[in-house]
Structure formats: C-alpha cells, structure tokens
Design an enzyme around this catalytic site. Structure first.
Site, PDB file in Angstrom:
ATOM      1  N   HIS A 126     -10.351 -10.172   0.231  1.00 27.72           N
ATOM      2  CA  HIS A 126      -8.908  -9.953   0.376  1.00 27.72           C
ATOM      3  C   HIS A 126      -8.106 -10.978  -0.429  1.00 27.72           C
ATOM      4  O   HIS A 126      -7.815 -12.068   0.052  1.00 27.72           O
ATOM      5  CB  HIS A 126      -8.539 -10.037   1.859  1.00 27.72           C
ATOM      6  CG  HIS A 126      -7.105  -9.729   2.142  1.00 27.72           C
ATOM      7  ND1 HIS A 126      -6.642  -9.562   3.422  1.00 27.72           N
ATOM      8  CD2 HIS A 126      -6.039  -9.548   1.336  1.00 27.72           C
ATOM      9  CE1 HIS A 126      -5.346  -9.303   3.382  1.00 27.72           C
ATOM     10  NE2 HIS A 126      -4.949  -9.307   2.117  1.00 27.72           N
ATOM     11  N   HIS A 132      -4.776 -11.264  -3.609  1.00 29.63           N
ATOM     12  CA  HIS A 132      -3.698 -10.613  -4.365  1.00 29.63           C
ATOM     13  C   HIS A 132      -3.609 -11.315  -5.715  1.00 29.63           C
ATOM     14  O   HIS A 132      -3.336 -12.513  -5.763  1.00 29.63           O
ATOM     15  CB  HIS A 132      -2.376 -10.743  -3.613  1.00 29.63           C
ATOM     16  CG  HIS A 132      -2.387 -10.071  -2.274  1.00 29.63           C
ATOM     17  ND1 HIS A 132      -2.030  -8.758  -2.108  1.00 29.63           N
ATOM     18  CD2 HIS A 132      -2.757 -10.520  -1.043  1.00 29.63           C
ATOM     19  CE1 HIS A 132      -2.162  -8.421  -0.826  1.00 29.63           C
ATOM     20  NE2 HIS A 132      -2.608  -9.479  -0.160  1.00 29.63           N
ATOM     21  N   LEU A 133      -3.875 -10.566  -6.800  1.00 26.63           N
ATOM     22  CA  LEU A 133      -3.885 -11.221  -8.121  1.00 26.63           C
ATOM     23  C   LEU A 133      -2.678 -10.860  -9.004  1.00 26.63           C
ATOM     24  O   LEU A 133      -2.577 -11.337 -10.121  1.00 26.63           O
ATOM     25  CB  LEU A 133      -5.210 -10.944  -8.840  1.00 26.63           C
ATOM     26  CG  LEU A 133      -6.466 -11.448  -8.106  1.00 26.63           C
ATOM     27  CD1 LEU A 133      -7.706 -11.272  -8.958  1.00 26.63           C
ATOM     28  CD2 LEU A 133      -6.342 -12.897  -7.652  1.00 26.63           C
ATOM     29  N   ASN A 162      -1.454  -4.005  -4.388  1.00 25.09           N
ATOM     30  CA  ASN A 162      -0.004  -4.224  -4.522  1.00 25.09           C
ATOM     31  C   ASN A 162       0.340  -5.317  -5.527  1.00 25.09           C
ATOM     32  O   ASN A 162       1.057  -6.264  -5.233  1.00 25.09           O
ATOM     33  CB  ASN A 162       0.619  -4.545  -3.154  1.00 25.09           C
ATOM     34  CG  ASN A 162       0.190  -5.904  -2.623  1.00 25.09           C
ATOM     35  OD1 ASN A 162      -0.879  -6.405  -2.976  1.00 25.09           O
ATOM     36  ND2 ASN A 162       1.012  -6.506  -1.803  1.00 25.09           N
ATOM     37  N   HIS A 196      -3.739  -3.176   6.998  1.00 24.48           N
ATOM     38  CA  HIS A 196      -2.800  -4.239   7.393  1.00 24.48           C
ATOM     39  C   HIS A 196      -2.103  -3.700   8.638  1.00 24.48           C
ATOM     40  O   HIS A 196      -1.232  -2.827   8.528  1.00 24.48           O
ATOM     41  CB  HIS A 196      -1.812  -4.500   6.248  1.00 24.48           C
ATOM     42  CG  HIS A 196      -0.663  -5.376   6.622  1.00 24.48           C
ATOM     43  ND1 HIS A 196      -0.488  -6.639   6.103  1.00 24.48           N
ATOM     44  CD2 HIS A 196       0.377  -5.182   7.474  1.00 24.48           C
ATOM     45  CE1 HIS A 196       0.615  -7.176   6.611  1.00 24.48           C
ATOM     46  NE2 HIS A 196       1.151  -6.307   7.447  1.00 24.48           N
ATOM     47  N   HIS A 198      -6.900  -9.609   8.264  1.00 26.43           N
ATOM     48  CA  HIS A 198      -6.231 -10.795   8.844  1.00 26.43           C
ATOM     49  C   HIS A 198      -5.868 -10.689  10.321  1.00 26.43           C
ATOM     50  O   HIS A 198      -4.701 -10.720  10.685  1.00 26.43           O
ATOM     51  CB  HIS A 198      -4.997 -11.184   8.024  1.00 26.43           C
ATOM     52  CG  HIS A 198      -4.120 -10.054   7.542  1.00 26.43           C
ATOM     53  ND1 HIS A 198      -3.701  -9.029   8.351  1.00 26.43           N
ATOM     54  CD2 HIS A 198      -3.579  -9.804   6.318  1.00 26.43           C
ATOM     55  CE1 HIS A 198      -2.948  -8.207   7.649  1.00 26.43           C
ATOM     56  NE2 HIS A 198      -2.863  -8.641   6.415  1.00 26.43           N
ATOM     57  N   ASN A 258       2.200 -13.346   6.353  1.00 26.73           N
ATOM     58  CA  ASN A 258       2.201 -12.160   7.184  1.00 26.73           C
ATOM     59  C   ASN A 258       0.762 -11.661   7.357  1.00 26.73           C
ATOM     60  O   ASN A 258       0.116 -11.355   6.360  1.00 26.73           O
ATOM     61  CB  ASN A 258       3.053 -11.071   6.521  1.00 26.73           C
ATOM     62  CG  ASN A 258       3.215  -9.854   7.419  1.00 26.73           C
ATOM     63  OD1 ASN A 258       2.775  -9.851   8.560  1.00 26.73           O
ATOM     64  ND2 ASN A 258       3.826  -8.815   6.885  1.00 26.73           N
ATOM     65  N   ASP A 268      -6.743 -13.836   2.037  1.00 28.69           N
ATOM     66  CA  ASP A 268      -5.402 -13.266   1.833  1.00 28.69           C
ATOM     67  C   ASP A 268      -4.614 -14.147   0.844  1.00 28.69           C
ATOM     68  O   ASP A 268      -3.423 -14.389   1.014  1.00 28.69           O
ATOM     69  CB  ASP A 268      -4.645 -13.100   3.155  1.00 28.69           C
ATOM     70  CG  ASP A 268      -3.455 -12.158   3.031  1.00 28.69           C
ATOM     71  OD1 ASP A 268      -3.258 -11.558   1.950  1.00 28.69           O
ATOM     72  OD2 ASP A 268      -2.704 -12.028   4.028  1.00 28.69           O
TER      73      ASP A 268
HETATM   74 ZN   LIG Z   1      -1.680  -7.871   4.859  1.00 27.72          ZN
HETATM   75 ZN   LIG Z   2      -2.915  -9.363   1.914  1.00 27.99          ZN
END
Ligand SMILES: [Zn+2]
Ligand SMILES: [Zn+2]
Length: 407
Positions: free
Chosen positions: A48, A50-51, A82, A167, A220, A266, A293
C-alpha cells in the site's frame, strides 16, 4: 552468483535472479556479501503506497518512490490508483510497469481503480487491467460508497482471482473531519472521524465478500471495532485479509495536541485502546500484513494549518525500524507481516520467501543499528512523517532485487 554469507537464519545463494540455495553449506560465488550479525530476510513487500505519477510528480515519481522503497528495505511495493491521473485502464497499468522497469529499483506493482476515474459511479475495466498486469483493485483515497458497485467489484475479484482492496470509510460520517472523534478532538475543538465510520463499512464489505465469494482486503485498520469485524469474518470462513500501518500500531490521537500536520492522515490516529486492539490483531494474525500507506505531499501543502492540509504521511523509509519497536508481536510474526503475508494477499507466488526457486529479492537488516529519523535525508520527495526525530533501532543495510544488488 552471489553468496550472502554468515547471516541469520543462514546463507543464501543467488543465481540468475533466483534463490538457488538457503541454509548452511559453503559455495563458491562471484560476489560474497558478508552478513555476519545481520538478519537475512525475504525482500520486504509494501502492499500500500501512493507514488503520485503520472500527474503529481512534484510529490513523488515512480522512480523516487522505488528509491525510497529500497532505502527502507522494500523490494516490492503496490502502487494505488489515485496518482494525479487515475489508473483505471490497461494503459495506466502498463505505464506503471514500464516506469518501474526503467527505475530498476524496487518492483512497483500497479493496483487498478475499482471505478472509472475513481468516481465511485461506473465499474472500471477490471478484466483488461488484470490482463495488463494489475495485481489488485482499489479506489483508495476514496471509499466505494456505492454498495452495488462494491458487490460487482467483488464478483470480478472471484472471477479474476485478484483482491478488492477497500478503504473503509463512510464518507457521510467523516465530512470535514480532521482527526479521530473522541475525548481529544472534543478538547481541541476539532471535528472528529468516528471509529464507526470504518467498522460499519468493513462490516458491509465483509458481508459482500460472503455474498460474492470475492477476496476483500481491508486497508489501514485503525479502529478496535474493525478488528472485531475482521476476526469474526475470518471465523466464518469469509475471504477477508487486512493490513495495519506502522503509525496505527504505535501512535495515538494525543499526538494532535500540538496541531501538527505531520500527524494528519486518513484514517486518523486513534485512542490507546484502538492501538492495543490493532497490535493484538496483528499478533494473532487477524490482521495479516503491515503496510505503510506511504502518501507523500509537497512541503507547501503539508505546511498549511491542520484543517486545510492534506491527509497523508510518508512511511517507506521508517517502517522497518518502527515495526521492530512494537512490543507485543513476536518478531517472526512481524517479519511475516512484511514479507510472506503481503505476497500471499497479492498473489505474488515467487516472492516473500527465501526457498530455492523464489525470486532473489532479499533484505539484509542490521537489527542493532541505532539511527534518528531525519526527513531531509529521505529519498522520497515527501518529508512529512510522524516519526521525525525519533530514535529507531534496526535498519536495512543491503537490498537485492531480482538478483541485482540495489543498495
Ligand atoms: Zn486509504
Ligand atoms: Zn492509501
């Protein structure tokens, strides 16, 4: 041939990108890595991250993210859909795979969006994305509020054999929330995000997984009620797996008393009781994996006041040291949660193990290295971390990806 010699639990011999032998036994090799006093682990896997590429390369690129991964001891990561441009098509999946290969560091596995444009309205082309190499599907960043859409995504999950990563957040219950809803938010006068908003969605998703036979993966986990939901679902034989982050295993909403944005993410940091329940969930295997995350933002964005700044902190370069500091979880279980468990969840059959025949992804850890978290030294473009200034024990010192020594 590379021989990793003298480490624990044993020697590892690598040839042509694969593990050929592990355990005892001398062998001759072109290159020998001395691992005396060090732990030799299967390469860590973060399912998990985000790049931000394509679209928000100012926050992170696939290359800088893959470099941060290697610096933290991760040989594989799964990138959420995303980025600046939602990854909701086969073209988007191919783009991530090409950029990952170009970077030549940690493997970056693409996660496709559940819905077109991450809008939560129409199902994206999951089959085509699976054919192109998507390892899973998720609208992460947003919850899937439409229950029928989630049901159909889970039906595809069963057909395609790929997990739907959820999520869990009822967005109606969390509007303009800044932190956990509880005593601290009441005292600070900040709007709260209640545990129920997570647990209620996790319960919905669990029953949809039961209905469809799809594989649900809950991201998460932060609330104790969610741990209960998952524990019960697993007892019923429902196909659900789950992850927890290093920050939800170690920090509470008390951190927000200074109104600092490096504690805003979050789901939010919860109470002590929640942290204890999440730790227990990882210890007993209710929560299979630990995932960071990793969510980089620009310094300018994170520098705003708490209510205005975006959610998210970086995690790739601190996870290992933080996780090794967690009390109440046996070390074997912690290592499993960072290696074999995420490989299992993502269906990466030749990863997460040092058995002969496995991919030669290896992380060598100095369990005694003492270091202080200094965000200015990060390879990631993100600088915001709740662990800034913290003294950690344990660090990855060498990383091998597919037989290539990357650090
Ligand atoms: Zn999330
Ligand atoms: Zn995330």
């Amino acid at each position: 041939m590379i021989l990793i010699k003298g480490g624990k639990p044993g020697d590892v011999l690598i040839e042509d990108g694969r593990i050929v032998r592990s355990g005892k036994g001398a062998a001759r090799a072109d290159q020998t890595i001395d691992a005396k006093g060090l732990l030799v682990l299967p390469g860590l896997i973060d399912l998990h991250v985000h790049l931000r590429e394509p679209g928000r390369e100012d926050k992170e690129t696939i290359a800088t993210g893959a470099a941060a991964a290697v610096a933290g001891g991760f040989t594989s990561v799964a990138a959420m859909a995303n980025s600046g441009v939602p990854c909701d098509s086969a073209v988007g999946i191919t783009y991530v795979l090409v950029k990952s290969r170009e970077a030549g560091l940690a493997n970056v596995f693409p996660v496709g969006a559940v819905s077109k444009g991450l809008k939560g309205e129409e199902l994206a082309e999951l089959g085509r994305m699976a054919d192109a190499g998507a390892v899973a599907f998720s609208d992460d960043g947003n919850p899937v509020m439409n229950s029928d859409l989630m049901r159909r995504a889970l039906e595809y999950s069963r057909m395609l054999g790929k997990p739907i990563i959820s999520h869990c957040e009822d967005a109606y219950l969390t509007r303009s929330a800044v932190m956990n809803e509880g005593r601290v938010s009441a005292e600070l006068g900040l709007r709260g995000w209640p545990n129920a908003a997570e647990a209620a969605m996790a319960a919905r998703d669990v029953y949809l997984a039961a209905l469809t036979g799809g594989h649900l993966h809950v991201q998460h986990v932060s609330a104790r009620e969610t741990v209960d939901v998952i524990r019960r679902a697993r007892k019923l034989g429902i196909r659900v797996t789950a992850e927890a982050t290093p920050h939800h295993l170690t920090l509470t909403d008390e951190c927000l008393r200074g109104y600092e944005s490096r504690y805003k993410m979050n789901p939010p940091l919860r109470s002590k009781e929640d942290v204890e329940a999440v730790v227990e969930g990882v210890a007993d295997g209710t929560i299979d994996a630990i995932a960071t995350d990793h969510a980089p933002h620009t310094v300018e964005e994170k520098d705003q006041e708490l209510a205005a700044c975006p959610n998210g902190v970086v995690g790739l370069e601190t996870a290992l040291g933080v996780v090794l500091s967690v009390k109440g979880i046996p070390r074997e279980r912690l290592i499993d949660a960072l290696t074999a468990a995420p490989a299992r969840i993502l269906g990466l059959k030749s990863k997460g193990s040092l058995e002969p025949g496995a991919d030669a992804d290896v992380t060598i850890v100095d369990p005694k290295a003492v270091w202080t978290v200094d965000p200015s030294a990060f390879r990631s473009r993100g600088r915001s971390t709740p662990f800034e200034g913290m003294k950690l024990v344990g660090r990855a010192v060498r990383v091998v990806v597919g037989g290539r020594v990357c650090s």
